[in-house]
Design a protein around this motif. Structure first.
Motif, PDB file in Angstrom:
ATOM      1  N   ILE B  45      32.352  35.233  52.356  1.00  0.00           N
ATOM      2  CA  ILE B  45      32.744  35.439  53.742  1.00  0.00           C
ATOM      3  C   ILE B  45      31.453  35.729  54.504  1.00  0.00           C
ATOM      4  CG2 ILE B  45      34.230  36.744  55.330  1.00  0.00           C
ATOM      5  CD1 ILE B  45      35.791  35.418  53.049  1.00  0.00           C
ATOM      6  N   ALA B  46      31.106  34.883  55.483  1.00  0.00           N
ATOM      7  CA  ALA B  46      29.871  35.042  56.253  1.00  0.00           C
ATOM      8  C   ALA B  46      30.216  35.579  57.643  1.00  0.00           C
ATOM      9  CB  ALA B  46      29.133  33.706  56.353  1.00  0.00           C
ATOM     10  N   THR B  47      29.746  36.797  57.940  1.00  0.00           N
ATOM     11  CA  THR B  47      30.125  37.434  59.210  1.00  0.00           C
ATOM     12  C   THR B  47      28.956  37.619  60.172  1.00  0.00           C
ATOM     13  OG1 THR B  47      29.727  39.673  58.366  1.00  0.00           O
ATOM     14  CG2 THR B  47      31.928  38.763  58.024  1.00  0.00           C
ATOM     15  N   LYS B  48      27.730  37.342  59.701  1.00  0.00           N
ATOM     16  CA  LYS B  48      26.562  37.634  60.524  1.00  0.00           C
ATOM     17  C   LYS B  48      25.900  36.353  61.039  1.00  0.00           C
ATOM     18  CE  LYS B  48      26.166  42.176  59.474  1.00  0.00           C
ATOM     19  NZ  LYS B  48      27.514  42.411  58.909  1.00  0.00           N
ATOM     20  N   GLY B  49      25.300  36.431  62.219  1.00  0.00           N
ATOM     21  CA  GLY B  49      24.692  35.236  62.804  1.00  0.00           C
ATOM     22  C   GLY B  49      23.247  35.423  63.213  1.00  0.00           C
ATOM     23  N   THR B  50      22.565  36.410  62.621  1.00  0.00           N
ATOM     24  CA  THR B  50      21.140  36.542  62.917  1.00  0.00           C
ATOM     25  C   THR B  50      20.366  35.647  61.945  1.00  0.00           C
ATOM     26  OG1 THR B  50      21.026  38.482  61.483  1.00  0.00           O
ATOM     27  CG2 THR B  50      21.295  38.890  63.839  1.00  0.00           C
ATOM     28  N   LEU B  51      19.137  35.318  62.337  1.00  0.00           N
ATOM     29  CA  LEU B  51      18.338  34.373  61.550  1.00  0.00           C
ATOM     30  C   LEU B  51      18.179  34.839  60.100  1.00  0.00           C
ATOM     31  CD1 LEU B  51      16.609  31.834  61.474  1.00  0.00           C
ATOM     32  CD2 LEU B  51      14.691  33.164  62.350  1.00  0.00           C
ATOM     33  N   ASP B  52      17.953  36.143  59.912  1.00  0.00           N
ATOM     34  CA  ASP B  52      17.766  36.639  58.542  1.00  0.00           C
ATOM     35  C   ASP B  52      19.074  36.622  57.743  1.00  0.00           C
ATOM     36  OD1 ASP B  52      18.581  38.549  60.402  1.00  0.00           O
ATOM     37  OD2 ASP B  52      17.796  40.237  59.255  1.00  0.00           O
ATOM     38  N   GLY B  68      27.320  23.611  39.745  1.00  0.00           N
ATOM     39  CA  GLY B  68      28.589  22.913  39.555  1.00  0.00           C
ATOM     40  C   GLY B  68      29.807  23.731  39.956  1.00  0.00           C
ATOM     41  N   TYR B  69      29.579  24.848  40.659  1.00  0.00           N
ATOM     42  CA  TYR B  69      30.711  25.669  41.099  1.00  0.00           C
ATOM     43  C   TYR B  69      31.436  25.002  42.273  1.00  0.00           C
ATOM     44  CZ  TYR B  69      28.638  29.841  38.795  1.00  0.00           C
ATOM     45  OH  TYR B  69      28.119  30.740  37.914  1.00  0.00           O
ATOM     46  N   ASP B  70      32.705  25.317  42.418  1.00  0.00           N
ATOM     47  CA  ASP B  70      33.428  25.008  43.654  1.00  0.00           C
ATOM     48  C   ASP B  70      33.126  26.149  44.613  1.00  0.00           C
ATOM     49  OD1 ASP B  70      34.596  22.740  42.764  1.00  0.00           O
ATOM     50  OD2 ASP B  70      36.514  23.662  42.238  1.00  0.00           O
ATOM     51  N   VAL B  71      32.545  25.831  45.769  1.00  0.00           N
ATOM     52  CA  VAL B  71      32.123  26.888  46.693  1.00  0.00           C
ATOM     53  C   VAL B  71      32.814  26.766  48.042  1.00  0.00           C
ATOM     54  CG1 VAL B  71      30.142  28.029  47.775  1.00  0.00           C
ATOM     55  CG2 VAL B  71      29.839  26.832  45.606  1.00  0.00           C
ATOM     56  N   THR B  72      33.339  27.885  48.524  1.00  0.00           N
ATOM     57  CA  THR B  72      33.882  27.941  49.875  1.00  0.00           C
ATOM     58  C   THR B  72      33.173  29.058  50.631  1.00  0.00           C
ATOM     59  OG1 THR B  72      36.045  27.335  49.012  1.00  0.00           O
ATOM     60  CG2 THR B  72      35.995  28.196  51.238  1.00  0.00           C
ATOM     61  N   VAL B  73      32.729  28.758  51.859  1.00  0.00           N
ATOM     62  CA  VAL B  73      32.150  29.803  52.711  1.00  0.00           C
ATOM     63  C   VAL B  73      33.011  29.879  53.969  1.00  0.00           C
ATOM     64  CG1 VAL B  73      30.061  30.772  53.724  1.00  0.00           C
ATOM     65  CG2 VAL B  73      29.867  29.095  51.877  1.00  0.00           C
ATOM     66  N   PHE B  74      33.617  31.036  54.175  1.00  0.00           N
ATOM     67  CA  PHE B  74      34.492  31.261  55.324  1.00  0.00           C
ATOM     68  C   PHE B  74      33.686  32.012  56.387  1.00  0.00           C
ATOM     69  CE2 PHE B  74      37.599  33.814  57.676  1.00  0.00           C
ATOM     70  CZ  PHE B  74      38.619  32.911  57.919  1.00  0.00           C
TER      71      PHE B  74
END
Lengths: 81, 190
Positions: B45-52, B68-74
């Protein structure tokens, strides 16, 4: 040291840093046939541990050898399936 | 209690064939339940939007895809900016409230300081040949990572579905993310 195996392809990721050496190695190995060996040339010191970790955690690949040169880290990965 | 062996099983006892069939059935069910041949799954789960803070989810996502993982980024809240085609190219770094930065907060609060620290970071990224956010995102998409943009925050931020990179999934919410986390071997909140 002279390699005791035949290299099919060479991937040059000199200059690239994490995660690109691993990511590009994966893409390059996808294009090889079973049994063929990819040589990876990197300058990222982290590639020694990262490519080792990637190879042991990934199915269908085997780390054959790694060499630490003066400026370049060499990795040899065989596609096993 | 009798220790006598009855000559014949009682009438309601299952036959040998019925028992064999039941054993087969249970073995199949067990094999299905313990089937771990499929690829591992990672849910971020990605909640931040700063460059770092845009880097960790993308570096982990692309690396896991290489495994080879199945990856989801929400992506939700400011994390949406990583998927926003225009805004992802101008993510900022602030030195305010960051004691690791070389300027005191009183100076960091001056107008234009975010631009200075962001430029500084961008130059370091270029000098070190570190991949850009756009490169990492495109690479991850090519490797089959599923990027999801939270619908509620798209509406909240007044973004449009067309603002995001091609291949980004929209129209998803918390239940989708939760289901994904429940199925995953690795779950991370960044």
């Amino acid at each position: 040291m002279s390699a005791e195996f035949d290299i099919t392809e060479t991937l040059d990721v000199k200059g690239a840093s994490c995660p690109m050496p691993v990511v590009k190695t994966k893409s390059a190995i996808d294009d090889l046939a079973e049994g063929e060996i990819l040589e990876v040339l990197a300058t990222d010191p982290g590639s020694m541990s990262d490519i080792d970790g990637w190879a042991s955690g990934t199915e269908g690949v085997e780390l054959v050898d790694q060499e630490e040169g003066d400026d370049v880290y060499k990795h040899y990965v065989r596609k096993t399936e | 209690m009798s220790t006598d062996t009855p000559d014949a099983p009682p009438d309601d006892a299952p036959s040998r064939a019925e028992l064999a069939a039941r054993v087969d059935e249970l073995e199949d069910a067990l094999a299905e339940a313990t089937d771990d041949d499929g690829p591992k799954k990672m849910s971020i789960i990605a909640t931040k939007g700063t460059l770092d803070m845009a880097y960790p989810p993308l570096i982990l996502a692309s690396t896991a895809a290489a495994f080879g993982y199945d990856v989801t980024v929400f992506h939700t809240f400011w994390g949406l900016d990583i998927l926003h085609e225009e805004r992802s190219k101008s993510l900022k770094l602030s030195s305010i409230g960051n004691p690791n930065m070389p300027v005191p907060n009183a100076v960091a609060a001056l107008p234009g300081m975010d631009r200075v620290t962001t430029k500084m970071m961008e130059r370091k990224i270029a000098d070190n040949d570190t991949a850009t956010i756009e490169e990492l995102l495109e690479t991850s998409l090519d490797m089959g990572v599923e990027f999801q943009a939270c619908q509620m925050t798209i509406d909240l931020m007044d973004y449009d579905e067309d603002d995001f990179y091609d291949g980004v999934t929209t129209g998803v919410g918390a239940a989708t993310a939760l289901q994904d986390m429940a199925d995953a071997d690795i779950q991370l909140l960044v």
